[in-house]
Design a protein around this motif. Structure first.
Motif, PDB file in Angstrom:
ATOM      1  N   SER A 161       0.845  -1.191   0.000  1.00 57.89           N
ATOM      2  CA  SER A 161       0.000   0.000   0.000  1.00 57.89           C
ATOM      3  C   SER A 161       0.885   1.247   0.000  1.00 57.89           C
ATOM      4  CB  SER A 161      -0.940   0.018   1.211  1.00 57.89           C
ATOM      5  OG  SER A 161      -0.198   0.037   2.416  1.00 57.89           O
ATOM      6  N   ILE A 162       0.352   2.337  -0.565  1.00 53.75           N
ATOM      7  CA  ILE A 162       1.100   3.590  -0.659  1.00 53.75           C
ATOM      8  C   ILE A 162       0.248   4.703  -0.055  1.00 53.75           C
ATOM      9  CG2 ILE A 162       2.243   5.216  -2.220  1.00 53.75           C
ATOM     10  CD1 ILE A 162       2.566   2.924  -4.210  1.00 53.75           C
ATOM     11  N   GLU A 163       0.820   5.419   0.902  1.00 53.59           N
ATOM     12  CA  GLU A 163       0.101   6.489   1.589  1.00 53.59           C
ATOM     13  C   GLU A 163       0.206   7.808   0.817  1.00 53.59           C
ATOM     14  OE1 GLU A 163      -1.673   5.961   4.430  1.00 53.59           O
ATOM     15  OE2 GLU A 163      -1.154   3.842   4.198  1.00 53.59           O
ATOM     16  N   GLY A 164      -0.608   8.774   1.217  1.00 54.52           N
ATOM     17  CA  GLY A 164      -0.607  10.071   0.562  1.00 54.52           C
ATOM     18  C   GLY A 164       0.714  10.810   0.687  1.00 54.52           C
ATOM     19  N   ASN A 165       1.475  10.547   1.776  1.00 51.89           N
ATOM     20  CA  ASN A 165       2.767  11.199   1.976  1.00 51.89           C
ATOM     21  C   ASN A 165       3.914  10.439   1.306  1.00 51.89           C
ATOM     22  OD1 ASN A 165       3.006   8.979   3.622  1.00 51.89           O
ATOM     23  ND2 ASN A 165       3.241  10.131   5.529  1.00 51.89           N
ATOM     24  N   GLY A 166       3.566   9.395   0.533  1.00 53.91           N
ATOM     25  CA  GLY A 166       4.572   8.648  -0.210  1.00 53.91           C
ATOM     26  C   GLY A 166       5.116   7.412   0.474  1.00 53.91           C
ATOM     27  N   LEU A 167       4.736   7.167   1.720  1.00 53.84           N
ATOM     28  CA  LEU A 167       5.237   5.980   2.427  1.00 53.84           C
ATOM     29  C   LEU A 167       4.682   4.703   1.795  1.00 53.84           C
ATOM     30  CD1 LEU A 167       5.245   6.902   6.224  1.00 53.84           C
ATOM     31  CD2 LEU A 167       7.185   6.059   4.878  1.00 53.84           C
ATOM     32  N   ILE A 168       5.579   3.765   1.501  1.00 51.81           N
ATOM     33  CA  ILE A 168       5.194   2.476   0.935  1.00 51.81           C
ATOM     34  C   ILE A 168       5.255   1.441   2.049  1.00 51.81           C
ATOM     35  CG2 ILE A 168       5.738   0.728  -0.801  1.00 51.81           C
ATOM     36  CD1 ILE A 168       7.168   2.898  -2.402  1.00 51.81           C
ATOM     37  N   TYR A 169       4.134   0.769   2.274  1.00 50.54           N
ATOM     38  CA  TYR A 169       4.056  -0.256   3.317  1.00 50.54           C
ATOM     39  C   TYR A 169       3.922  -1.633   2.689  1.00 50.54           C
ATOM     40  CZ  TYR A 169       3.376   3.186   7.060  1.00 50.54           C
ATOM     41  OH  TYR A 169       3.550   4.206   7.956  1.00 50.54           O
ATOM     42  N   GLY A 170       4.603  -2.596   3.309  1.00 52.41           N
ATOM     43  CA  GLY A 170       4.437  -3.992   2.930  1.00 52.41           C
ATOM     44  C   GLY A 170       3.717  -4.739   4.035  1.00 52.41           C
ATOM     45  N   SER A 171       2.639  -5.413   3.682  1.00 52.38           N
ATOM     46  CA  SER A 171       1.884  -6.211   4.662  1.00 52.38           C
ATOM     47  C   SER A 171       2.199  -7.680   4.439  1.00 52.38           C
ATOM     48  CB  SER A 171       0.381  -5.956   4.529  1.00 52.38           C
ATOM     49  OG  SER A 171       0.079  -4.599   4.798  1.00 52.38           O
ATOM     50  N   TYR A 172       2.415  -8.427   5.532  1.00 52.35           N
ATOM     51  CA  TYR A 172       2.866  -9.811   5.437  1.00 52.35           C
ATOM     52  C   TYR A 172       1.847 -10.765   6.058  1.00 52.35           C
ATOM     53  CZ  TYR A 172       7.193  -7.672   3.948  1.00 52.35           C
ATOM     54  OH  TYR A 172       8.120  -6.948   3.239  1.00 52.35           O
ATOM     55  N   THR A 173       2.009 -12.024   5.728  1.00 50.60           N
ATOM     56  CA  THR A 173       1.011 -13.026   6.117  1.00 50.60           C
ATOM     57  C   THR A 173       0.945 -13.264   7.615  1.00 50.60           C
ATOM     58  OG1 THR A 173       2.673 -14.743   5.658  1.00 50.60           O
ATOM     59  CG2 THR A 173       1.093 -14.230   3.905  1.00 50.60           C
ATOM     60  N   ASP A 174       1.944 -12.781   8.371  1.00 52.38           N
ATOM     61  CA  ASP A 174       1.882 -12.943   9.825  1.00 52.38           C
ATOM     62  C   ASP A 174       1.140 -11.790  10.491  1.00 52.38           C
ATOM     63  OD1 ASP A 174       3.688 -10.923   9.471  1.00 52.38           O
ATOM     64  OD2 ASP A 174       5.314 -11.851  10.620  1.00 52.38           O
ATOM     65  N   GLY A 175       0.544 -10.903   9.663  1.00 54.82           N
ATOM     66  CA  GLY A 175      -0.245  -9.803  10.198  1.00 54.82           C
ATOM     67  C   GLY A 175       0.529  -8.522  10.444  1.00 54.82           C
ATOM     68  N   THR A 176       1.827  -8.510  10.177  1.00 53.36           N
ATOM     69  CA  THR A 176       2.631  -7.316  10.398  1.00 53.36           C
ATOM     70  C   THR A 176       2.644  -6.432   9.151  1.00 53.36           C
ATOM     71  OG1 THR A 176       4.670  -8.404   9.675  1.00 53.36           O
ATOM     72  CG2 THR A 176       4.117  -8.525  12.031  1.00 53.36           C
ATOM     73  N   SER A 177       2.920  -5.142   9.365  1.00 54.39           N
ATOM     74  CA  SER A 177       3.029  -4.177   8.273  1.00 54.39           C
ATOM     75  C   SER A 177       4.266  -3.331   8.521  1.00 54.39           C
ATOM     76  CB  SER A 177       1.778  -3.302   8.203  1.00 54.39           C
ATOM     77  OG  SER A 177       1.862  -2.385   7.140  1.00 54.39           O
ATOM     78  N   GLU A 178       5.125  -3.180   7.518  1.00 56.27           N
ATOM     79  CA  GLU A 178       6.389  -2.471   7.694  1.00 56.27           C
ATOM     80  C   GLU A 178       6.551  -1.377   6.645  1.00 56.27           C
ATOM     81  OE1 GLU A 178       9.504  -5.296   7.409  1.00 56.27           O
ATOM     82  OE2 GLU A 178       8.736  -6.598   9.018  1.00 56.27           O
ATOM     83  N   PRO A 179       7.086  -0.185   7.037  1.00 52.07           N
ATOM     84  CA  PRO A 179       7.411   0.847   6.032  1.00 52.07           C
ATOM     85  C   PRO A 179       8.641   0.417   5.238  1.00 52.07           C
ATOM     86  CG  PRO A 179       8.111   1.568   8.218  1.00 52.07           C
ATOM     87  CD  PRO A 179       7.386   0.266   8.414  1.00 52.07           C
ATOM     88  N   ILE A 180       8.548   0.483   3.936  1.00 54.96           N
ATOM     89  CA  ILE A 180       9.633   0.007   3.073  1.00 54.96           C
ATOM     90  C   ILE A 180      10.468   1.161   2.523  1.00 54.96           C
ATOM     91  CG2 ILE A 180      10.194  -1.365   1.043  1.00 54.96           C
ATOM     92  CD1 ILE A 180       8.828  -2.928   3.321  1.00 54.96           C
ATOM     93  N   ALA A 181       9.822   2.174   1.990  1.00 53.30           N
ATOM     94  CA  ALA A 181      10.504   3.313   1.374  1.00 53.30           C
ATOM     95  C   ALA A 181       9.505   4.452   1.246  1.00 53.30           C
ATOM     96  CB  ALA A 181      11.070   2.923   0.011  1.00 53.30           C
ATOM     97  N   ARG A 182       9.957   5.538   0.651  1.00 49.72           N
ATOM     98  CA  ARG A 182       9.065   6.686   0.464  1.00 49.72           C
ATOM     99  C   ARG A 182       9.233   7.212  -0.959  1.00 49.72           C
ATOM    100  NH1 ARG A 182       8.272  11.422   5.035  1.00 49.72           N
ATOM    101  NH2 ARG A 182       6.348  12.302   4.173  1.00 49.72           N
ATOM    102  N   VAL A 183       8.128   7.352  -1.668  1.00 50.81           N
ATOM    103  CA  VAL A 183       8.170   7.777  -3.067  1.00 50.81           C
ATOM    104  C   VAL A 183       8.826   9.150  -3.183  1.00 50.81           C
ATOM    105  CG1 VAL A 183       6.790   8.377  -5.094  1.00 50.81           C
ATOM    106  CG2 VAL A 183       6.102   6.450  -3.637  1.00 50.81           C
ATOM    107  N   ALA A 184       9.733   9.287  -4.153  1.00 46.74           N
ATOM    108  CA  ALA A 184      10.404  10.562  -4.410  1.00 46.74           C
ATOM    109  C   ALA A 184       9.745  11.240  -5.600  1.00 46.74           C
ATOM    110  CB  ALA A 184      11.884  10.333  -4.691  1.00 46.74           C
ATOM    111  N   LEU A 185       9.339  12.499  -5.427  1.00 43.66           N
ATOM    112  CA  LEU A 185       8.771  13.285  -6.523  1.00 43.66           C
ATOM    113  C   LEU A 185       9.781  14.340  -6.955  1.00 43.66           C
ATOM    114  CD1 LEU A 185       5.037  13.882  -5.501  1.00 43.66           C
ATOM    115  CD2 LEU A 185       6.001  12.097  -6.956  1.00 43.66           C
TER     116      LEU A 185
END
Length: 272
Positions: A161-185
């Motif tokens: 998923s990608i947030e409005g502020n550019g943060l990219i989150y990865g959700s995993y099968t164990d129920g956790t969600s981690e910030p991966i990177a942030r989109v650069a404009l």
């Protein structure tokens, strides 16, 4: 005889105008496309010693083809990796083979088998590296966006998923969600100086200036809209009116050449 070349310039200019309008209409449904318009300038034969009241025009020339980077309509797609920019800014993508960085408003991205986020031609989306709290580590440097397919616990990736502020989150099968990177404009001092290279991509030039990379919703950059795409900013009604006007200009210049031909023929047929 000057009238022939004056009207010929008019025909060429009308042809350029028609071609530009046709290009706009052809891309009315192209995601991220930005329309263009032709600017004309007059030609005058004159000198420092010439009488300004006797200056004669020689027609017109194409002064430039200007790009309009106004915001296009936003269409909801519901797809997580479709993102639109609500405001200024460009996505940056890097060719993994040549290293060339291009800029686009088309936010239709996908993930390959290695977890890389790319456009439909395989160019990697550029992002900022972040820490565990989502803060940018190196504001002046971008990297290729790659989503880890497993987390530290060995759980598989479930969604992105990608947030409005550019943060990219990865959700995993164990129920956790981690910030991966942030989109650069990327933003430019003069975006109209960008060179179009096709496929709704542009490259930086000396006219546009160098890109300044920032996170979304900061500075001149707009925020991101996830699950949406920006459509073309072409207004078909406006383009059709322009098409009719360009056609009339073409016909008028053609008529002027026809009239000049009749004058010349009359002079040639004079008998003494």
């Amino acid at each position: 005889m000057t009238s022939f070349y004056t009207s010929l310039n008019g025909l060429k200019n009308s042809q350029t105008d028609l071609g530009t309008i046709a290009h706009n209409i052809a891309n009315a449904e192209t995601t991220g496309f930005k329309k263009s318009s032709v600017e004309f300038a007059d030609l005058v034969a004159n000198g420092s010693a010439a009488n300004p009241r006797m200056s004669q025009g020689l027609g017109a020339t194409v002064a430039g083809v200007n790009q309009n980077f106004g915001l296009g309509a936003i269409e909801q797609t519901g797809r997580n990796l479709d993102i639109a920019i609500d405001g200024d800014g460009f996505f940056a993508t890097r060719n993994p083979e040549s290293g060339q960085v291009l800029f686009t408003r088309n936010g239709n991205f996908q993930m390959d088998g290695a977890g890389a986020l790319t456009d439909f031609k395989g160019k990697a989306l550029q992002v900022f590296e972040i820490d565990a709290a989502g803060n940018v580590l190196n504001p002046g440097a971008t990297i290729d966006a790659v989503i880890p397919l497993t987390n530290g616990a060995g759980a598989d990736l479930a969604s992105v998923s990608i947030e409005g502020n550019g943060l990219i989150y990865g959700s995993y099968t164990d129920g956790t969600s981690e910030p991966i990177a942030r989109v650069a404009l990327a933003s430019f001092a003069a975006p109209t100086g960008l060179r179009s290279v096709g496929s709704t991509n542009w490259e930086a030039t000396g006219f546009s200036g160098t890109p300044a990379f920032e996170v979304p919703a900061n500075g001149r950059n707009g925020q991101l809209l996830s699950g949406m795409l920006e459509k073309s900013n072409v207004d078909l009604a406006e383009e059709m009116v322009g098409l009719i006007t360009a056609q009339r200009n073409f016909q008028a210049n053609a008529k002027a050449i026809d009239t000049a031909t009749q004058f010349s023929q009359t002079i040639i047929n004079l008998r003494t």
